[in-house]
Design an enzyme around this catalytic site. Sequence first.
Site, PDB file in Angstrom:
ATOM      1  N   PRO A   1      46.469  28.894  41.806  1.00 28.71           N
ATOM      2  CA  PRO A   1      46.153  28.183  43.038  1.00 28.71           C
ATOM      3  C   PRO A   1      44.773  28.503  43.599  1.00 28.71           C
ATOM      4  CG  PRO A   1      47.712  29.958  43.453  1.00 28.71           C
ATOM      5  CD  PRO A   1      47.601  29.825  41.965  1.00 28.71           C
ATOM      6  N   ASN A   2      44.172  27.459  44.141  1.00 31.54           N
ATOM      7  CA  ASN A   2      42.874  27.519  44.837  1.00 31.54           C
ATOM      8  C   ASN A   2      41.669  27.746  43.932  1.00 31.54           C
ATOM      9  OD1 ASN A   2      43.974  27.155  47.517  1.00 31.54           O
ATOM     10  ND2 ASN A   2      44.859  29.189  47.256  1.00 31.54           N
TER      11      ASN A   2
ATOM     12  N   ARG B   1      34.520  27.978  47.567  1.00 27.63           N
ATOM     13  CA  ARG B   1      35.516  28.834  48.206  1.00 27.63           C
ATOM     14  C   ARG B   1      35.011  30.273  48.321  1.00 27.63           C
ATOM     15  NH1 ARG B   1      40.576  31.394  44.853  1.00 27.63           N
ATOM     16  NH2 ARG B   1      41.560  32.346  46.653  1.00 27.63           N
TER      17      ARG B   1
ATOM     18  N   TYR C   1      33.797  35.104  45.418  1.00 27.72           N
ATOM     19  CA  TYR C   1      34.010  34.495  44.103  1.00 27.72           C
ATOM     20  C   TYR C   1      32.764  33.893  43.468  1.00 27.72           C
ATOM     21  CZ  TYR C   1      38.831  35.063  45.594  1.00 27.72           C
ATOM     22  OH  TYR C   1      40.019  35.602  46.028  1.00 27.72           O
TER      23      TYR C   1
ATOM     24  N   ASN D   1      44.616  33.461  35.112  1.00 29.51           N
ATOM     25  CA  ASN D   1      44.278  33.960  36.442  1.00 29.51           C
ATOM     26  C   ASN D   1      45.340  33.390  37.374  1.00 29.51           C
ATOM     27  OD1 ASN D   1      43.377  34.618  38.952  1.00 29.51           O
ATOM     28  ND2 ASN D   1      41.252  33.989  38.604  1.00 29.51           N
TER      29      ASN D   1
ATOM     30  N   ALA E   1      46.664  33.899  43.846  1.00 26.83           N
ATOM     31  CA  ALA E   1      47.502  34.625  44.811  1.00 26.83           C
ATOM     32  C   ALA E   1      48.910  34.897  44.281  1.00 26.83           C
ATOM     33  CB  ALA E   1      47.576  33.833  46.114  1.00 26.83           C
TER      34      ALA E   1
ATOM     35  N   HIS F   1      50.235  38.414  43.210  1.00 28.89           N
ATOM     36  CA  HIS F   1      50.760  39.421  44.124  1.00 28.89           C
ATOM     37  C   HIS F   1      52.136  39.078  44.674  1.00 28.89           C
ATOM     38  CE1 HIS F   1      46.524  40.159  43.811  1.00 28.89           C
ATOM     39  NE2 HIS F   1      46.227  39.045  44.461  1.00 28.89           N
TER      40      HIS F   1
ATOM     41  N   ASP G   1      58.406  36.712  35.061  1.00 24.92           N
ATOM     42  CA  ASP G   1      59.563  36.483  34.189  1.00 24.92           C
ATOM     43  C   ASP G   1      59.246  35.457  33.103  1.00 24.92           C
ATOM     44  OD1 ASP G   1      61.005  38.290  35.659  1.00 24.92           O
ATOM     45  OD2 ASP G   1      62.307  36.825  36.639  1.00 24.92           O
TER      46      ASP G   1
ATOM     47  N   GLU H   1      45.546  39.040  31.681  1.00 27.56           N
ATOM     48  CA  GLU H   1      45.416  38.663  33.095  1.00 27.56           C
ATOM     49  C   GLU H   1      43.951  38.811  33.500  1.00 27.56           C
ATOM     50  OE1 GLU H   1      47.815  41.143  35.613  1.00 27.56           O
ATOM     51  OE2 GLU H   1      46.822  40.444  37.438  1.00 27.56           O
TER      52      GLU H   1
ATOM     53  N   HIS I   1      40.892  38.253  36.668  1.00 28.40           N
ATOM     54  CA  HIS I   1      40.513  37.989  38.059  1.00 28.40           C
ATOM     55  C   HIS I   1      39.008  38.030  38.179  1.00 28.40           C
ATOM     56  CE1 HIS I   1      44.625  38.371  39.391  1.00 28.40           C
ATOM     57  NE2 HIS I   1      44.720  39.423  38.593  1.00 28.40           N
ATOM     58  N   LEU I   2      38.477  37.105  38.957  1.00 25.00           N
ATOM     59  CA  LEU I   2      37.032  37.138  39.211  1.00 25.00           C
ATOM     60  C   LEU I   2      36.661  38.372  40.022  1.00 25.00           C
ATOM     61  CD1 LEU I   2      37.761  33.663  39.960  1.00 25.00           C
ATOM     62  CD2 LEU I   2      35.473  33.849  39.074  1.00 25.00           C
ATOM     63  N   SER I   3      37.420  38.619  41.088  1.00 23.60           N
ATOM     64  CA  SER I   3      37.124  39.768  41.947  1.00 23.60           C
ATOM     65  C   SER I   3      37.851  41.000  41.426  1.00 23.60           C
ATOM     66  CB  SER I   3      37.566  39.468  43.382  1.00 23.60           C
ATOM     67  OG  SER I   3      38.974  39.269  43.437  1.00 23.60           O
TER      68      SER I   3
ATOM     69  N   ARG J   1      39.921  45.413  47.080  1.00 17.18           N
ATOM     70  CA  ARG J   1      40.136  44.448  48.162  1.00 17.18           C
ATOM     71  C   ARG J   1      41.328  44.880  49.036  1.00 17.18           C
ATOM     72  NH1 ARG J   1      39.860  38.503  46.110  1.00 17.18           N
ATOM     73  NH2 ARG J   1      39.621  38.240  48.372  1.00 17.18           N
TER      74      ARG J   1
ATOM     75  N   ARG K   1      46.483  42.858  47.742  1.00 14.85           N
ATOM     76  CA  ARG K   1      46.000  42.328  46.453  1.00 14.85           C
ATOM     77  C   ARG K   1      46.035  43.388  45.354  1.00 14.85           C
ATOM     78  NH1 ARG K   1      43.588  37.347  47.760  1.00 14.85           N
ATOM     79  NH2 ARG K   1      42.788  37.366  49.885  1.00 14.85           N
TER      80      ARG K   1
HETATM   81  C1  DQA Z   1      41.900  36.174  42.325  1.00 11.48           C
HETATM   82  C2  DQA Z   1      42.301  37.307  43.262  1.00 11.48           C
HETATM   83  C3  DQA Z   1      43.507  36.924  44.092  1.00 11.48           C
HETATM   84  O1  DQA Z   1      43.844  37.980  44.985  1.00 11.48           O
HETATM   85  C4  DQA Z   1      43.231  35.685  44.913  1.00 11.48           C
HETATM   86  O2  DQA Z   1      44.388  35.292  45.608  1.00 11.48           O
HETATM   87  C5  DQA Z   1      42.683  34.577  44.100  1.00 11.48           C
HETATM   88  C6  DQA Z   1      41.675  34.870  43.089  1.00 11.48           C
HETATM   89  C7  DQA Z   1      40.587  36.472  41.573  1.00 11.48           C
HETATM   90  O3  DQA Z   1      40.310  35.790  40.601  1.00 11.48           O
HETATM   91  O4  DQA Z   1      39.829  37.368  41.965  1.00 11.48           O
HETATM   92  O5  DQA Z   1      42.991  33.401  44.330  1.00 11.48           O
HETATM   93  O6  DQA Z   1      42.915  35.987  41.356  1.00 11.48           O
END
Ligand code: DQA
Length: 151
Positions: A9-10, A17, A22, A73, A76, A79, A86, A97, A99-101, A106, A110
């Site tokens: 998501p997002n 964003r 990011y 990725n 959210a 978490h 599952d 897995e 993550h950009l950040s 953080r 997270r």
């Molecule tokens: C994220 C980190 C998550 O905490 C956040 O909700 C995201 C992006 C990252 O790529 O850093 O949407 O997965």
Amino acid sequence: MNILVLHGPNLNLLGTRETDVYGTVTLDKINGELESLARELSVSVTVHQSNGEGELVEWIQKAGGRYDALVINPGAYTHTSVALRDAVAGVGIPTIEVHLSNIYRREEFRQHSYIAGVAVGQISGFGADSYALGLRAAVAHLRAQQATAKK
Ligand code: DQA
């Protein structure tokens, strides 16, 4: 070697964003770079993004038998989602897995990932490069598995 890349998501909003967290790179740019890296590594990638937890679960379920590895990725849902965890565990497909950040630098909420415990490993904190590193890690993992199987 077929690799599925899932963006949660997002992540469709990348580029505009929270650019301080990011960066300004768009999802299209990341996907284009993944496709050219895949060509370089002689593998094929299929990429999807969804804001829906159920849709991500469906794609993970369908990945069984069709894809050799998953790079995800979960955004959210990392978490919050026992359902995604599952799905990954149930399908048993090697999962990286990303993550950009750096989620460990953080907010506290997270700093826990439901996915990490069922993943091969996690890459966190390298911005858009986390995806390229994730794809490289997936390919290296699969090639190491193939080499062991031949012995
Ligand atoms: C994220 C980190 C998550 O905490 C956040 O909700 C995201 C992006 C990252 O790529 O850093 O949407 O997965």
